[in-house]
Design a protein around this motif. Structure first.
Motif, PDB file in Angstrom:
ATOM      1  N   ASP A 115      46.369  39.025  38.640  1.00  0.00           N
ATOM      2  CA  ASP A 115      47.563  40.416  38.050  1.00  0.00           C
ATOM      3  C   ASP A 115      46.799  41.497  39.083  1.00  0.00           C
ATOM      4  OD1 ASP A 115      45.352  40.987  37.553  1.00  0.00           O
ATOM      5  OD2 ASP A 115      45.246  41.032  35.477  1.00  0.00           O
ATOM      6  N   ARG A 116      46.584  41.795  40.055  1.00  0.00           N
ATOM      7  CA  ARG A 116      45.644  42.399  41.105  1.00  0.00           C
ATOM      8  C   ARG A 116      46.840  42.797  41.723  1.00  0.00           C
ATOM      9  NH1 ARG A 116      40.635  44.191  41.441  1.00  0.00           N
ATOM     10  NH2 ARG A 116      41.774  45.934  43.771  1.00  0.00           N
ATOM     11  N   HIS A 117      47.194  41.218  42.000  1.00  0.00           N
ATOM     12  CA  HIS A 117      47.878  41.303  43.212  1.00  0.00           C
ATOM     13  C   HIS A 117      49.574  41.462  43.790  1.00  0.00           C
ATOM     14  CE1 HIS A 117      45.683  37.393  44.206  1.00  0.00           C
ATOM     15  NE2 HIS A 117      44.756  37.877  44.051  1.00  0.00           N
ATOM     16  N   PRO A 118      49.573  41.538  42.622  1.00  0.00           N
ATOM     17  CA  PRO A 118      51.608  41.976  43.484  1.00  0.00           C
ATOM     18  C   PRO A 118      51.352  43.796  43.711  1.00  0.00           C
ATOM     19  CG  PRO A 118      51.893  40.735  40.592  1.00  0.00           C
ATOM     20  CD  PRO A 118      49.896  40.930  41.315  1.00  0.00           C
ATOM     21  N   PRO A 119      50.679  44.521  42.853  1.00  0.00           N
ATOM     22  CA  PRO A 119      50.634  45.968  43.511  1.00  0.00           C
ATOM     23  C   PRO A 119      49.974  45.961  45.261  1.00  0.00           C
ATOM     24  CG  PRO A 119      48.905  45.773  41.555  1.00  0.00           C
ATOM     25  CD  PRO A 119      49.881  44.357  41.660  1.00  0.00           C
TER      26      PRO A 119
ATOM     27  N   THR B 212      42.915  36.636  47.163  1.00  0.00           N
ATOM     28  CA  THR B 212      42.050  35.586  46.422  1.00  0.00           C
ATOM     29  C   THR B 212      40.462  35.175  46.675  1.00  0.00           C
ATOM     30  OG1 THR B 212      44.496  34.754  46.063  1.00  0.00           O
ATOM     31  CG2 THR B 212      42.916  32.774  45.559  1.00  0.00           C
ATOM     32  N   ALA B 213      40.368  35.050  47.815  1.00  0.00           N
ATOM     33  CA  ALA B 213      39.011  34.123  48.589  1.00  0.00           C
ATOM     34  C   ALA B 213      38.417  35.474  47.895  1.00  0.00           C
ATOM     35  CB  ALA B 213      39.241  34.028  49.742  1.00  0.00           C
ATOM     36  N   VAL B 214      38.296  36.820  48.206  1.00  0.00           N
ATOM     37  CA  VAL B 214      36.959  37.150  48.312  1.00  0.00           C
ATOM     38  C   VAL B 214      37.112  37.640  46.097  1.00  0.00           C
ATOM     39  CG1 VAL B 214      37.123  38.071  50.068  1.00  0.00           C
ATOM     40  CG2 VAL B 214      38.230  39.224  48.573  1.00  0.00           C
ATOM     41  N   GLY B 215      37.569  36.687  45.374  1.00  0.00           N
ATOM     42  CA  GLY B 215      37.587  37.050  44.103  1.00  0.00           C
ATOM     43  C   GLY B 215      38.681  38.061  43.026  1.00  0.00           C
ATOM     44  N   VAL B 216      40.221  39.262  43.834  1.00  0.00           N
ATOM     45  CA  VAL B 216      40.773  39.559  43.284  1.00  0.00           C
ATOM     46  C   VAL B 216      41.707  38.692  42.139  1.00  0.00           C
ATOM     47  CG1 VAL B 216      42.472  40.953  44.098  1.00  0.00           C
ATOM     48  CG2 VAL B 216      40.666  41.737  45.631  1.00  0.00           C
TER      49      VAL B 216
ATOM     50  N   LEU C 143      40.339  47.267  48.773  1.00  0.00           N
ATOM     51  CA  LEU C 143      38.982  47.480  48.427  1.00  0.00           C
ATOM     52  C   LEU C 143      37.823  48.127  48.006  1.00  0.00           C
ATOM     53  CD1 LEU C 143      39.268  43.789  49.779  1.00  0.00           C
ATOM     54  CD2 LEU C 143      40.338  44.333  47.623  1.00  0.00           C
ATOM     55  N   GLY C 144      37.819  48.905  49.113  1.00  0.00           N
ATOM     56  CA  GLY C 144      37.299  50.065  49.175  1.00  0.00           C
ATOM     57  C   GLY C 144      35.795  49.362  49.810  1.00  0.00           C
ATOM     58  N   GLU C 145      35.410  48.433  49.189  1.00  0.00           N
ATOM     59  CA  GLU C 145      33.631  48.247  49.848  1.00  0.00           C
ATOM     60  C   GLU C 145      33.509  47.523  50.512  1.00  0.00           C
ATOM     61  OE1 GLU C 145      29.932  45.612  49.872  1.00  0.00           O
ATOM     62  OE2 GLU C 145      31.650  44.728  48.312  1.00  0.00           O
ATOM     63  N   GLU C 146      32.762  47.408  51.418  1.00  0.00           N
ATOM     64  CA  GLU C 146      33.087  47.214  53.318  1.00  0.00           C
ATOM     65  C   GLU C 146      32.634  46.005  53.301  1.00  0.00           C
ATOM     66  OE1 GLU C 146      33.600  47.757  57.248  1.00  0.00           O
ATOM     67  OE2 GLU C 146      34.048  49.056  55.857  1.00  0.00           O
ATOM     68  N   THR C 147      31.826  45.241  52.842  1.00  0.00           N
ATOM     69  CA  THR C 147      31.387  44.468  52.788  1.00  0.00           C
ATOM     70  C   THR C 147      32.442  43.180  52.312  1.00  0.00           C
ATOM     71  OG1 THR C 147      28.454  44.251  52.602  1.00  0.00           O
ATOM     72  CG2 THR C 147      30.032  42.970  52.004  1.00  0.00           C
ATOM     73  N   LEU C 148      33.356  43.913  51.452  1.00  0.00           N
ATOM     74  CA  LEU C 148      34.083  42.703  50.865  1.00  0.00           C
ATOM     75  C   LEU C 148      35.289  43.126  51.574  1.00  0.00           C
ATOM     76  CD1 LEU C 148      34.615  41.303  48.158  1.00  0.00           C
ATOM     77  CD2 LEU C 148      35.776  43.713  47.063  1.00  0.00           C
TER      78      LEU C 148
ATOM     79  N   GLU D 174      38.659  36.206  56.149  1.00  0.00           N
ATOM     80  CA  GLU D 174      39.373  35.631  55.510  1.00  0.00           C
ATOM     81  C   GLU D 174      41.528  35.133  55.953  1.00  0.00           C
ATOM     82  OE1 GLU D 174      40.426  31.671  53.315  1.00  0.00           O
ATOM     83  OE2 GLU D 174      38.749  32.275  54.477  1.00  0.00           O
ATOM     84  N   PHE D 175      41.708  36.809  55.698  1.00  0.00           N
ATOM     85  CA  PHE D 175      43.250  36.491  56.526  1.00  0.00           C
ATOM     86  C   PHE D 175      43.135  36.316  58.307  1.00  0.00           C
ATOM     87  CE2 PHE D 175      46.252  38.813  58.678  1.00  0.00           C
ATOM     88  CZ  PHE D 175      47.241  39.112  58.222  1.00  0.00           C
TER      89      PHE D 175
END
Length: 227
Positions: free
Chosen positions: A37-41, A30-34, A62-67, A74-75
């Motif tokens: 509706d993408r949370h369940p998968p 959530t903090a990185v903007g996901v 998330l793919g991108e290293e910085t993200l 945050e986790f």
């Protein structure tokens, strides 16, 4: 024969999870903007990969290293906050199991998929800093599960003479795969965490136990008098 070393997972095996990983993961994405509706998968993927290094999970999703690094940071912040506010408890009998093993001359390593800082926050909260012989987390030169590095590194640091004298216990298929890939002959699954008996057996578990408290008996390690 009595093992020289027992390698134990933490969350779900010796420490109760009680949904803390999913809570911290949800806060992180959530903090990185996901979007919601993408949370369940994503949470489904987290459940399937329980036990693996958390940064590896974030990279996969998330793919991108910085993200991924931002989400991982945050986790850690959220999870360690939950630990510091009392949401971290040992599983029944876990500490006694470690004491029984060590009293019998067996070395014990506690391993995790969390970062080292999170691992030590848990150990501090439980008063476990001196409970085991070694605490080990993924880091430079030590890949997380399901790679064998955590078990092999523990064996090296604790000067084990033979990998056939190593036993591993955990609650996820990743724990079992790590054990088998390291060459440990005992890859015990416990039913106090994420994995079902079917999951653990499918991964190749040599034993499926109700809890880590059953491990000394399964290994033929008897409590010493006074323990």
């Amino acid at each position: 024969m009595t093992p020289e070393l027992v390698v134990l997972d933490m969350a779900g095996t010796t420490v109760a999870d009680d949904g803390l990983v999913e809570r911290a993961f949800t806060a992180a994405i959530t903090a990185v903007g996901v979007p919601a509706d993408r949370h369940p998968p994503m949470l489904d993927h987290v459940r399937r990969t329980m036990g693996q290094s958390k940064i590896t999970v974030f990279r996969a999703l998330l793919g991108e290293e910085t993200l991924a690094q931002r989400a991982n940071d945050e986790f850690r912040r959220v999870y360690e906050g939950l630990v510091h506010t009392g949401h971290c408890v040992p599983l029944p009998g876990a500490a006694d199991t470690i004491r029984v093993l060590r009293a019998a001359g067996v070395k014990v390593a506690l391993t995790t998929g969390f970062a080292a800082g999170t691992q030590h926050a848990i150990l501090d909260a439980l008063g476990w800093q001196d409970l085991a012989d070694l605490a080990l987390a993924p880091g430079p030169g030590v890949r997380g599960r399901p790679f064998p590095d955590l078990v092999l590194t523990a064996a090296l640091r604790l000067e084990v003479t033979d990998m056939r004298a190593v036993a591993v216990a955990g609650d996820t298929p990743s724990d079992i795969r790590t054990a088998l890939r390291s060459g440990a002959p005992v890859a015990a699954g416990v039913l106090t965490g994420a994995g079902t008996a079917a999951d653990l057996r499918a991964a190749g578990a040599t034993h499926v136990l109700d809890s880590v408290s059953d491990l000394p008996t399964a290994l033929g390690v008897l409590p010493c008098e006074g323990n």
